[in-house]
Design a protein around this motif. Structure first.
Motif, short mmCIF file in Angstrom:
data_model
loop_
_atom_site.label_atom_id
_atom_site.label_comp_id
_atom_site.label_asym_id
_atom_site.label_seq_id
_atom_site.Cartn_x
_atom_site.Cartn_y
_atom_site.Cartn_z
N GLU A 1 -7.42 7.49 -3.99
CA GLU A 1 -7.35 6.44 -2.98
C GLU A 1 -5.88 6.06 -2.83
O GLU A 1 -5.08 6.29 -3.73
CB GLU A 1 -8.08 5.19 -3.45
CG GLU A 1 -9.54 5.31 -3.69
CD GLU A 1 -10.09 3.97 -4.20
OE1 GLU A 1 -9.71 2.92 -3.65
OE2 GLU A 1 -10.88 4.00 -5.14
N ASP A 2 -5.54 5.43 -1.70
CA ASP A 2 -4.21 4.87 -1.57
C ASP A 2 -4.01 3.83 -2.66
O ASP A 2 -4.94 3.13 -3.05
CB ASP A 2 -4.02 4.22 -0.20
CG ASP A 2 -3.95 5.26 0.93
OD1 ASP A 2 -3.74 6.45 0.63
OD2 ASP A 2 -4.09 4.86 2.09
N ARG B 1 -9.17 13.41 -5.36
CA ARG B 1 -10.00 12.32 -4.83
C ARG B 1 -9.31 10.96 -5.00
O ARG B 1 -9.92 9.98 -5.39
CB ARG B 1 -11.37 12.31 -5.50
CG ARG B 1 -12.16 13.57 -5.21
CD ARG B 1 -13.57 13.44 -5.74
NE ARG B 1 -14.21 14.73 -5.73
CZ ARG B 1 -14.50 15.43 -6.81
NH1 ARG B 1 -14.24 14.95 -8.00
NH2 ARG B 1 -15.06 16.60 -6.72
N SER C 1 -7.86 12.53 0.07
CA SER C 1 -9.10 13.01 0.68
C SER C 1 -8.97 13.24 2.18
O SER C 1 -9.61 14.12 2.74
CB SER C 1 -10.24 12.05 0.39
OG SER C 1 -9.92 10.76 0.90
N LYS C 2 -8.10 12.48 2.86
CA LYS C 2 -7.94 12.63 4.30
C LYS C 2 -7.04 13.80 4.67
O LYS C 2 -7.07 14.28 5.79
CB LYS C 2 -7.34 11.34 4.89
CG LYS C 2 -8.13 10.09 4.59
CD LYS C 2 -7.39 8.87 5.10
CE LYS C 2 -6.23 8.55 4.24
NZ LYS C 2 -6.16 7.35 3.53
N ARG D 1 -2.83 0.36 -4.03
CA ARG D 1 -2.60 -0.99 -3.52
C ARG D 1 -2.20 -1.90 -4.66
O ARG D 1 -2.77 -1.83 -5.75
CB ARG D 1 -3.84 -1.54 -2.83
CG ARG D 1 -4.09 -0.87 -1.50
CD ARG D 1 -5.22 -1.52 -0.75
NE ARG D 1 -4.87 -2.88 -0.32
CZ ARG D 1 -5.76 -3.81 -0.07
NH1 ARG D 1 -7.05 -3.58 -0.20
NH2 ARG D 1 -5.37 -5.02 0.32
N GLY E 1 -3.47 8.62 -1.09
CA GLY E 1 -4.83 9.13 -1.00
C GLY E 1 -4.86 10.54 -0.44
O GLY E 1 -4.22 10.83 0.57
N THR F 1 0.85 -1.18 0.00
CA THR F 1 0.00 0.00 0.00
C THR F 1 0.89 1.23 0.00
O THR F 1 1.75 1.38 0.88
CB THR F 1 -0.94 0.03 1.23
OG1 THR F 1 -1.76 -1.14 1.20
CG2 THR F 1 -1.81 1.27 1.23
N SER G 1 -7.11 -0.98 -6.54
CA SER G 1 -7.42 0.43 -6.36
C SER G 1 -7.29 1.27 -7.63
O SER G 1 -7.96 2.29 -7.76
CB SER G 1 -6.51 1.03 -5.28
OG SER G 1 -5.15 0.93 -5.69
N HIS G 2 -6.44 0.88 -8.56
CA HIS G 2 -6.15 1.69 -9.75
C HIS G 2 -5.94 0.80 -10.97
O HIS G 2 -5.48 -0.33 -10.86
CB HIS G 2 -4.87 2.52 -9.54
CG HIS G 2 -4.99 3.55 -8.46
ND1 HIS G 2 -4.84 3.26 -7.12
CD2 HIS G 2 -5.27 4.87 -8.52
CE1 HIS G 2 -5.00 4.36 -6.41
NE2 HIS G 2 -5.26 5.35 -7.24
#
Length: 191
Positions: free
Chosen positions: A179-180, A177, A124-125, A182, A122, A118, A153-154
């Motif tokens: 995501e991490d 936007r 967004s956080k 993976r 990401g 991972t 994820s991608h």
């Protein structure tokens, strides 16, 4: 990232670009996996490398602030809690860029025969701004033949030059936007 069996060697390169007409200090907050161990910090200024030193937080902050006052080129990497790190770079001259490289090692988790990498990209956080250019390049090397390799994820570009090596790429422009990232892989000796 280069992954050999369950060990990942990761290099993050952050480019701070100043589009304004004033000298700026750049800061970015980013997460690292909880089981990562940072091994190196390098500041690149006009092609010249400046390697970082590991110091106690108070001493590092004091040195950074004294260098900022004298307007020389420092970079600071600080742990700010809850798996988050902050990189500070000063000065970033008008219409110029500064590059910071961070290297870390990580023992990857293995669950039901799959090794899980991972990369915490990401946004967004941690930010409401897009990343101008994001490139992820992962090389995987195993002792046993690879049975499966994929990113849940991608969408990735995947090359498998032989049964024990894989090369995965992801390139995004103006990415928000996120995501991490993976990457999961398993070998013929797994479940």
């Amino acid at each position: 990232a280069t992954v050999r069996e369950q060990v990942a060697q990761v290099q993050i390169e952050q480019v701070f670009q100043n589009f304004s007409s004033q000298t700026l200090e750049a800061q970015i907050v980013f997460p690292l996996p909880p089981d990562a161990a940072i091994s190196e910090l390098t500041l690149l200024v006009d092609g010249q490398e400046f390697s970082g030193k590991l110091l106690r937080k108070e001493e590092a902050r004091s040195i950074y602030e004294s260098i900022v006052r004298s307007r020389r080129d420092p970079a600071l990497l600080e742990y700010i809690g809850q798996g988050l790190y902050q990189t500070s770079v000063f000065p970033v001259p008008p219409q110029a860029a500064r590059t910071v490289q961070i290297r870390y090692s990580q023992l990857l988790r293995k669950d039901t025969g799959l090794v899980d990498l991972t990369l915490p990209i990401g946004l967004s956080k941690h930010s409401n701004r897009a990343i101008g250019q994001l490139n992820v390049d992962v090389r995987v090397e195993t002792n046993d033949p690879l049975r499966t390799i994929y990113s849940p994820s991608h969408g990735i570009e995947l090359q498998r030059p032989d049964d024990k090596h894989a090369h995965c790429k992801l390139s995004l422009t103006n990415a928000d936007r996120l995501e991490d990232f993976r990457l999961l892989f398993g070998t013929s000796s797994g479940q």
